[in-house]
Design a protein around this motif. Sequence first.
Motif, PDB file in Angstrom:
ATOM      1  N   PHE A 239       0.833  -1.198   0.000  1.00 27.95           N
ATOM      2  CA  PHE A 239       0.000   0.000   0.000  1.00 27.95           C
ATOM      3  C   PHE A 239       0.873   1.256   0.000  1.00 27.95           C
ATOM      4  CE2 PHE A 239      -2.671   3.173   2.271  1.00 27.95           C
ATOM      5  CZ  PHE A 239      -3.689   3.249   1.343  1.00 27.95           C
TER       6      PHE A 239
ATOM      7  N   GLY B  33       2.427   1.770  -3.440  1.00 29.89           N
ATOM      8  CA  GLY B  33       1.476   2.283  -4.425  1.00 29.89           C
ATOM      9  C   GLY B  33       1.073   3.716  -4.138  1.00 29.89           C
TER      10      GLY B  33
ATOM     11  N   TYR C 298       1.739   7.119  -6.288  1.00 28.70           N
ATOM     12  CA  TYR C 298       0.602   7.917  -6.730  1.00 28.70           C
ATOM     13  C   TYR C 298       0.756   9.376  -6.289  1.00 28.70           C
ATOM     14  CZ  TYR C 298      -4.209   9.472  -7.104  1.00 28.70           C
ATOM     15  OH  TYR C 298      -5.333  10.168  -7.422  1.00 28.70           O
TER      16      TYR C 298
ATOM     17  N   VAL D 103     -11.752   3.694  -0.017  1.00 24.00           N
ATOM     18  CA  VAL D 103     -10.669   4.468   0.594  1.00 24.00           C
ATOM     19  C   VAL D 103      -9.823   5.147  -0.483  1.00 24.00           C
ATOM     20  CG1 VAL D 103      -8.497   4.250   1.846  1.00 24.00           C
ATOM     21  CG2 VAL D 103     -10.551   3.191   2.735  1.00 24.00           C
TER      22      VAL D 103
ATOM     23  N   PHE E   4      -8.416   9.333  -1.829  1.00 25.97           N
ATOM     24  CA  PHE E   4      -7.134   9.840  -2.323  1.00 25.97           C
ATOM     25  C   PHE E   4      -7.282  10.418  -3.734  1.00 25.97           C
ATOM     26  CE2 PHE E   4      -5.506   6.901   0.918  1.00 25.97           C
ATOM     27  CZ  PHE E   4      -4.714   7.785   1.617  1.00 25.97           C
ATOM     28  N   ILE E   5      -8.099   9.735  -4.548  1.00 25.31           N
ATOM     29  CA  ILE E   5      -8.282  10.225  -5.920  1.00 25.31           C
ATOM     30  C   ILE E   5      -8.970  11.586  -5.887  1.00 25.31           C
ATOM     31  CG2 ILE E   5      -9.468   9.781  -8.104  1.00 25.31           C
ATOM     32  CD1 ILE E   5      -9.061   6.777  -7.508  1.00 25.31           C
TER      33      ILE E   5
ATOM     34  N   ASN F 210      -6.830  14.343  -4.923  1.00 24.43           N
ATOM     35  CA  ASN F 210      -5.934  14.712  -6.005  1.00 24.43           C
ATOM     36  C   ASN F 210      -6.645  15.523  -7.089  1.00 24.43           C
ATOM     37  OD1 ASN F 210      -3.230  14.558  -6.657  1.00 24.43           O
ATOM     38  ND2 ASN F 210      -3.536  12.876  -8.101  1.00 24.43           N
TER      39      ASN F 210
ATOM     40  N   TYR G 242       4.357  -9.498  -7.015  1.00 25.78           N
ATOM     41  CA  TYR G 242       3.791  -8.902  -5.807  1.00 25.78           C
ATOM     42  C   TYR G 242       2.269  -8.975  -5.835  1.00 25.78           C
ATOM     43  CZ  TYR G 242       8.516  -7.154  -5.371  1.00 25.78           C
ATOM     44  OH  TYR G 242       9.874  -7.074  -5.283  1.00 25.78           O
TER      45      TYR G 242
ATOM     46  N   GLN H 288      -4.616   6.301 -17.697  1.00 24.20           N
ATOM     47  CA  GLN H 288      -3.528   7.233 -17.999  1.00 24.20           C
ATOM     48  C   GLN H 288      -3.950   8.258 -19.041  1.00 24.20           C
ATOM     49  OE1 GLN H 288      -0.486   4.191 -18.757  1.00 24.20           O
ATOM     50  NE2 GLN H 288       0.790   5.218 -17.258  1.00 24.20           N
TER      51      GLN H 288
ATOM     52  N   MET I 278      -4.259  10.236 -15.201  1.00 23.79           N
ATOM     53  CA  MET I 278      -4.183   9.573 -13.896  1.00 23.79           C
ATOM     54  C   MET I 278      -2.956   8.661 -13.930  1.00 23.79           C
ATOM     55  SD  MET I 278      -6.407   9.623 -11.504  1.00 23.79           S
ATOM     56  CE  MET I 278      -6.265   8.878  -9.926  1.00 23.79           C
ATOM     57  N   PRO I 279      -2.081   8.683 -12.907  1.00 25.85           N
ATOM     58  CA  PRO I 279      -0.953   7.763 -12.955  1.00 25.85           C
ATOM     59  C   PRO I 279      -1.419   6.318 -12.788  1.00 25.85           C
ATOM     60  CG  PRO I 279      -0.969   8.951 -10.885  1.00 25.85           C
ATOM     61  CD  PRO I 279      -2.041   9.556 -11.734  1.00 25.85           C
TER      62      PRO I 279
ATOM     63  N   SER J 139      -0.078   4.141 -11.222  1.00 26.97           N
ATOM     64  CA  SER J 139       0.237   3.622  -9.886  1.00 26.97           C
ATOM     65  C   SER J 139      -1.000   3.581  -8.989  1.00 26.97           C
ATOM     66  CB  SER J 139       1.323   4.463  -9.237  1.00 26.97           C
ATOM     67  OG  SER J 139       1.036   5.831  -9.359  1.00 26.97           O
TER      68      SER J 139
ATOM     69  N   ASP K 132      -1.579   0.083  -8.006  1.00 33.46           N
ATOM     70  CA  ASP K 132      -0.825  -0.472  -6.887  1.00 33.46           C
ATOM     71  C   ASP K 132      -1.443  -0.056  -5.563  1.00 33.46           C
ATOM     72  OD1 ASP K 132       0.949  -1.434  -8.769  1.00 33.46           O
ATOM     73  OD2 ASP K 132       2.209   0.351  -8.666  1.00 33.46           O
ATOM     74  N   MET K 133      -1.917   1.189  -5.528  1.00 34.68           N
ATOM     75  CA  MET K 133      -2.537   1.689  -4.307  1.00 34.68           C
ATOM     76  C   MET K 133      -3.782   0.868  -3.982  1.00 34.68           C
ATOM     77  SD  MET K 133      -3.657   5.608  -3.620  1.00 34.68           S
ATOM     78  CE  MET K 133      -5.038   5.686  -4.707  1.00 34.68           C
TER      79      MET K 133
ATOM     80  N   GLY L 269      -2.816  -2.660  -2.713  1.00 39.82           N
ATOM     81  CA  GLY L 269      -2.390  -2.665  -1.319  1.00 39.82           C
ATOM     82  C   GLY L 269      -3.579  -2.513  -0.388  1.00 39.82           C
ATOM     83  N   GLY L 270      -4.509  -1.637  -0.762  1.00 37.31           N
ATOM     84  CA  GLY L 270      -5.699  -1.420   0.048  1.00 37.31           C
ATOM     85  C   GLY L 270      -6.534  -2.680   0.165  1.00 37.31           C
TER      86      GLY L 270
ATOM     87  N   LEU M  42      -5.500  -5.747   0.028  1.00 38.57           N
ATOM     88  CA  LEU M  42      -4.841  -6.683   0.938  1.00 38.57           C
ATOM     89  C   LEU M  42      -5.082  -6.295   2.395  1.00 38.57           C
ATOM     90  CD1 LEU M  42      -3.157  -9.197   1.169  1.00 38.57           C
ATOM     91  CD2 LEU M  42      -1.097  -7.831   1.002  1.00 38.57           C
TER      92      LEU M  42
END
Lengths: 309, 350
Positions: free
Chosen positions: A98, A101, A105, B31, B35-36, B39, B282, B316, B320-321, B323, B326-327, B330-331, B333
Amino acid sequence: MDLAIQLIAAAMSAGTPLLLAALGGILSERSGIIQLGAEGLMLMGAVVACLTFIGSESIPLTLLAVVAVTAALGLLHAFMCVTLRANQIMAGLALTLFGGGLSAYLGRSVSGLPLPGTMPRIHLDWLEPVPAIGRLFAHLDILTWFSFALVAALHLLIHKTSWGLHLKAVGDNPATADVMGIRVQALRYAYVVAGAALIGLAGGYMLLVYTPSWTEGMTAGKGWIAVALIIFARWNPLRALFCSYFFGALDMIGFRIQLIGSDIPPYFLKMIPYVVTVFVLMYLGWRNRNKPSGTPEALGIPYIREQRF
Amino acid sequence: MRSAFRFELDASATRSPWWVPVASVALALGVCAIFIAANGMNPITVYSKMLRGAFGSAYGLNETLVKAVPLLLCGLGVSIAYRIAVWNIGAEGQFLAGTMAATAVTIYLPELQNGWAIALMLVAGIAAGGVWGLLTAIPRTHFQVNELITSLMLNYVALLALDYFVFGPWRDPAGFNFPGSPVFTPAQSLPAIGDTRLHLGLAFALSAVALYYVLIKFTRWGYELRLIGANPTAAKHAGININKHIWIVMIVSGGLAGLAGMAEVSGVTHKLMQGISPGYGYTAIIVAWLAKLHPAGLIVASVLFGGLIVGGYSVQTIGMPSSVTDMIQGGILFFLIAGDMVAKFRLRRR
């Protein structure tokens, strides 16, 4: 002689983020909670440092922001591991994934930008004429001095105070500690959060001093090397200092060999810290095969009151 | 203050209910939406763009399945290791070892231009992944070194080795100085399915999953794995050689990731290049966890995460990146692990 001093100075600057992260990990793991989120915490520390420093140009504010954000992530880790009693390995991995990532970002807008300043240094001009010592200590940045103070403080805390006894009791035998009236869960929360903030500072240091511009995944496994360092250091702050500088030196040796223009491809030189980590761990495992490793006995085992083992 | 009720952990609850994975995905999306939005983007626009990019067209769906193949193979690999609590997080390195070994066959045996080329690349890819896995198993069984650290360090070693090859000895002389190996010939490429970019690797992945199901369910080996997973101490007393199982499991786990690497380089990219994996190894960890190590779940989860990767590329275009993927991963998980535990808590009267 001069080369040796240069190497030590370089090892210190490359080793300081490892040291801060290892100390943070030691705090967390001494209380019994595995911290495998170090890589993600360092990345978050670095990206928060970059964002706030470019935004505010104030070092104190930057350090404060780094500590606040990574302590919050530490709180999340503590909640997962202490309150929910989740699998600590998986929770740490989740934190790393997390953090990786989220940092990529958030850092997109500042990627590759140069920082507006540098970390303040403490200039000790009276120390300058002293051979060797002068070269090493006369112009260090404040976080390096902080790391020295921290090693001393944590050494005293863990080995010389009753708080240290409580910490070790919680990490070795939480049930007994609980009976003694030590608040196991509260202590674990506190140490995991403090440890996470230190690991975040390590990431901040990497960005502010070591490689002063943000790139995605810039820690390149330093957090994991710090996790391994905790094992080399046997959960001991003083040993962590020497182990971190040893790995800092390894990092620098690769650069130096490259600079003097050797034929070895740089990719192989960059492998050195990772390969050495595995071999040192193997050597320690073999040497200590019949001895205790210094691991806190309850490391990784969630503590549940009223449950018999 | 004492209340009449309290939550306690029900240790007898071993299975977490079906809604945990679903809720985890939903909560993670929620969640990450914060963040989005922080941004300056509208999360609904971003998510719907991702969804349409991944599943909204024949092309997108096809790309999603292309990405699902390596995820399924790597996810299956780590699942087998997790069965006996061997925390292999080195699927990324094992995958890269597979890509490099398969490419080595094309570089050093260029005259081989018949069916043997693919066969040899397959063997090389699986063997390289297996050896990479074994390099994690040996320190664990004979030197008491935690496999998490070893397997992760080996990921970085594999990544640097790949960079060395594509920038150095294997760089295509006709590649305009671009880092990458020469493009594979048709005989060195896994056949595509129909007119698409989807390749025979899909068949490998699905048969590997079927084989895994049969082996775990009906063989002595599977029984022993289940026994070690359930109670290692009991397994030891029952005379099971746990170290031997760790070796086998890590070779199989690495071999599957190596197979994934071979299939990717030979079936999709057709050359070895930098950044050949967007972190499949990963993501595979999350795939395995989301699937609860269950074969059918692995298929569903790898398609979902394949879609997430493709969706990440497609946002993209609106600035928007990628990545953000990936965020979200992770969330997911995070909520999975937390959800597994929350589901075990029971409300009891004092």
